[in-house]
Design a protein around this motif. Sequence first.
Motif, PDB file in Angstrom:
ATOM      1  N   PHE A   1       4.208   1.168   2.006  1.00  0.00           N
ATOM      2  CA  PHE A   1       4.012   0.039   3.121  1.00  0.00           C
ATOM      3  C   PHE A   1       3.932  -1.337   2.652  1.00  0.00           C
ATOM      4  O   PHE A   1       3.029  -1.799   1.621  1.00  0.00           O
ATOM      5  CB  PHE A   1       2.749   0.222   3.921  1.00  0.00           C
ATOM      6  CG  PHE A   1       2.551  -0.642   4.835  1.00  0.00           C
ATOM      7  CD1 PHE A   1       3.212  -0.749   6.251  1.00  0.00           C
ATOM      8  CD2 PHE A   1       1.196  -1.537   4.775  1.00  0.00           C
ATOM      9  CE1 PHE A   1       3.085  -1.683   6.973  1.00  0.00           C
ATOM     10  CE2 PHE A   1       0.998  -2.327   6.081  1.00  0.00           C
ATOM     11  CZ  PHE A   1       1.932  -2.475   7.065  1.00  0.00           C
TER      12      PHE A   1
ATOM     13  N   GLY B   1      -3.465  -6.326  11.979  1.00  0.00           N
ATOM     14  CA  GLY B   1      -2.581  -5.344  10.956  1.00  0.00           C
ATOM     15  C   GLY B   1      -1.554  -6.297  10.613  1.00  0.00           C
ATOM     16  O   GLY B   1      -0.592  -5.703   9.644  1.00  0.00           O
ATOM     17  N   SER B   2      -1.660  -7.512  10.650  1.00  0.00           N
ATOM     18  CA  SER B   2      -0.548  -8.505   9.980  1.00  0.00           C
ATOM     19  C   SER B   2      -0.786  -8.865   8.637  1.00  0.00           C
ATOM     20  O   SER B   2      -0.118  -9.385   7.886  1.00  0.00           O
ATOM     21  CB  SER B   2      -0.526  -9.742  11.128  1.00  0.00           C
ATOM     22  OG  SER B   2      -1.826 -10.327  11.082  1.00  0.00           O
ATOM     23  N   GLY B   3      -2.115  -8.320   8.073  1.00  0.00           N
ATOM     24  CA  GLY B   3      -2.303  -8.635   6.603  1.00  0.00           C
ATOM     25  C   GLY B   3      -3.413  -9.630   6.256  1.00  0.00           C
ATOM     26  O   GLY B   3      -3.391  -9.974   5.206  1.00  0.00           O
ATOM     27  N   LYS B   4      -3.953 -10.152   7.351  1.00  0.00           N
ATOM     28  CA  LYS B   4      -5.063 -11.054   7.189  1.00  0.00           C
ATOM     29  C   LYS B   4      -6.092 -10.916   6.157  1.00  0.00           C
ATOM     30  O   LYS B   4      -6.306 -11.544   5.225  1.00  0.00           O
ATOM     31  CB  LYS B   4      -5.488 -11.595   8.492  1.00  0.00           C
ATOM     32  CG  LYS B   4      -4.426 -12.066   9.638  1.00  0.00           C
ATOM     33  CD  LYS B   4      -5.268 -12.385  10.746  1.00  0.00           C
ATOM     34  CE  LYS B   4      -6.029 -11.495  11.594  1.00  0.00           C
ATOM     35  NZ  LYS B   4      -5.457 -10.204  11.796  1.00  0.00           N
ATOM     36  N   SER B   5      -6.322  -9.650   6.442  1.00  0.00           N
ATOM     37  CA  SER B   5      -7.801  -9.525   5.419  1.00  0.00           C
ATOM     38  C   SER B   5      -7.208  -8.908   4.133  1.00  0.00           C
ATOM     39  O   SER B   5      -7.929  -9.479   3.121  1.00  0.00           O
ATOM     40  CB  SER B   5      -8.408  -7.987   6.038  1.00  0.00           C
ATOM     41  OG  SER B   5      -9.157  -8.228   7.410  1.00  0.00           O
ATOM     42  N   THR B   6      -5.974  -8.520   4.011  1.00  0.00           N
ATOM     43  CA  THR B   6      -5.477  -7.918   2.598  1.00  0.00           C
ATOM     44  C   THR B   6      -5.192  -9.264   2.142  1.00  0.00           C
ATOM     45  O   THR B   6      -5.504  -9.464   0.794  1.00  0.00           O
ATOM     46  CB  THR B   6      -4.392  -7.346   2.847  1.00  0.00           C
ATOM     47  OG1 THR B   6      -4.499  -6.043   3.454  1.00  0.00           O
ATOM     48  CG2 THR B   6      -3.752  -6.836   1.359  1.00  0.00           C
TER      49      THR B   6
ATOM     50  N   PHE C   1       0.925  -1.312   0.043  1.00  0.00           N
ATOM     51  CA  PHE C   1      -0.034   0.006  -0.113  1.00  0.00           C
ATOM     52  C   PHE C   1       1.003   1.448  -0.038  1.00  0.00           C
ATOM     53  O   PHE C   1       1.500   1.613   0.985  1.00  0.00           O
ATOM     54  CB  PHE C   1      -0.906   0.024   1.271  1.00  0.00           C
ATOM     55  CG  PHE C   1      -2.102  -0.923   1.528  1.00  0.00           C
ATOM     56  CD1 PHE C   1      -2.979  -1.003   0.322  1.00  0.00           C
ATOM     57  CD2 PHE C   1      -2.102  -1.758   2.253  1.00  0.00           C
ATOM     58  CE1 PHE C   1      -4.064  -1.813   0.244  1.00  0.00           C
ATOM     59  CE2 PHE C   1      -3.255  -2.988   2.194  1.00  0.00           C
ATOM     60  CZ  PHE C   1      -4.093  -2.900   1.066  1.00  0.00           C
TER      61      PHE C   1
ATOM     62  N   VAL D   1       2.827  -4.659   2.704  1.00  0.00           N
ATOM     63  CA  VAL D   1       1.748  -5.365   3.519  1.00  0.00           C
ATOM     64  C   VAL D   1       1.758  -7.206   3.449  1.00  0.00           C
ATOM     65  O   VAL D   1       1.228  -7.408   4.412  1.00  0.00           O
ATOM     66  CB  VAL D   1       0.364  -4.851   3.191  1.00  0.00           C
ATOM     67  CG1 VAL D   1      -0.120  -4.946   1.828  1.00  0.00           C
ATOM     68  CG2 VAL D   1      -0.623  -5.275   3.990  1.00  0.00           C
TER      69      VAL D   1
HETATM   70  P1  ADP Z   1      -5.416  -7.552   9.475  1.00  0.00           P
HETATM   71  O1  ADP Z   1      -6.789  -7.979   8.700  1.00  0.00           O
HETATM   72  O2  ADP Z   1      -4.586  -8.841   9.785  1.00  0.00           O
HETATM   73  O3  ADP Z   1      -5.932  -6.818  10.906  1.00  0.00           O
HETATM   74  P2  ADP Z   1      -5.163  -5.994   7.302  1.00  0.00           P
HETATM   75  O4  ADP Z   1      -4.929  -6.887   6.070  1.00  0.00           O
HETATM   76  O5  ADP Z   1      -6.475  -5.202   7.470  1.00  0.00           O
HETATM   77  O6  ADP Z   1      -4.849  -6.749   8.607  1.00  0.00           O
HETATM   78  O7  ADP Z   1      -3.981  -4.680   6.807  1.00  0.00           O
HETATM   79  C1  ADP Z   1      -2.788  -5.058   7.175  1.00  0.00           C
HETATM   80  C2  ADP Z   1      -2.030  -3.680   6.992  1.00  0.00           C
HETATM   81  O8  ADP Z   1      -2.305  -2.716   5.981  1.00  0.00           O
HETATM   82  C3  ADP Z   1      -2.423  -2.601   8.225  1.00  0.00           C
HETATM   83  O9  ADP Z   1      -1.367  -1.728   8.734  1.00  0.00           O
HETATM   84  C4  ADP Z   1      -3.474  -1.605   7.567  1.00  0.00           C
HETATM   85  O10 ADP Z   1      -3.596  -0.437   8.316  1.00  0.00           O
HETATM   86  C5  ADP Z   1      -2.962  -1.630   6.150  1.00  0.00           C
HETATM   87  N1  ADP Z   1      -3.872  -1.438   5.225  1.00  0.00           N
HETATM   88  C6  ADP Z   1      -5.134  -2.229   5.010  1.00  0.00           C
HETATM   89  N2  ADP Z   1      -5.839  -1.696   4.072  1.00  0.00           N
HETATM   90  C7  ADP Z   1      -4.950  -0.621   3.635  1.00  0.00           C
HETATM   91  C8  ADP Z   1      -5.462   0.603   2.617  1.00  0.00           C
HETATM   92  N3  ADP Z   1      -6.447   0.265   1.808  1.00  0.00           N
HETATM   93  N4  ADP Z   1      -4.279   1.538   2.128  1.00  0.00           N
HETATM   94  C9  ADP Z   1      -3.412   1.688   3.249  1.00  0.00           C
HETATM   95  N5  ADP Z   1      -3.281   0.588   4.197  1.00  0.00           N
HETATM   96  C10 ADP Z   1      -4.016  -0.421   4.662  1.00  0.00           C
END
Ligand code: ADP
Length: 240
Positions: A14, A37-42, A11, A16
Amino acid sequence: MITMTGVNKWFGRFHVLKDIDLAVATGERIVICGPSGSGKSTLIRCINRLEEHDEGRIVIDGIELDEDTRNIAAIRREVGMVFQQFNLFPHLTVLENCVLAQRRARGTPRKEAEARAMHYLERVRIPEQADKYPARLSGGQQQRVAIARSLCMEPKVMLFDEPTSALDPEMIKEVLDVMIDLAGTGMTMIVVTHEMGFARKVADRMVFMDEGRIVEIAPPADFFAAPKSDRASLFLSRIL
Ligand code: ADP
Ligand code: MG
């Protein structure tokens, strides 16, 4: 069913997702856990292209997820997703929520779409709510509708992103029970959750993520008894 090889994503600056390698077999149930914040959702959002990966390959049921919009459409037909927030359409009844995508994406005749909707509403144990609007339902019921709505598209893979995190404690079990049933049907599932009781029961493998990396992949018995990494032990000591 799903192969991720050398997947990286940024991102902006960053980083991710870092060198993600993960292969999920047909019928396999994967539970992903790890700190916020470890990237699970991403990671799971990359599997149906809600997020785009920058490097590496993602292949789902033989289709490569790349720039080709036909491939993206094909994969979205095969991959269902359930979110923490149920994302139901508030202005449509439960039944219509389950019918809409079938009609729009598939052109399924109304009768058939309604029959399928009722079938899956029975599967999630709320056929009697079919004519209500989502706001009339409890959180647990709404999440079960969201699961039924996804199943109406008859996906080959179901992704769940913290499906019980927004629920009151007494509603968590009814949603997890539906997911356990679904696992029993042989559905390929990737579930991000911190419900470790569910994980022990259902997961074939646990995936532990930290700071954008897969740190550990292990069967639940091994993972819970003796996590290999300090980061996973620390994480487990905090949530168990
Ligand atoms: P988790 O699901 O493990 O909590 P995420 O995958 O949601 O983690 O997010 C991983 C990291 O990426 C976090 O630091 C979050 O702030 C960042 N992040 C998530 N989505 C975005 C985005 N659209 N733009 C910038 N940073 C993002
Ligand atoms: Mg998340």
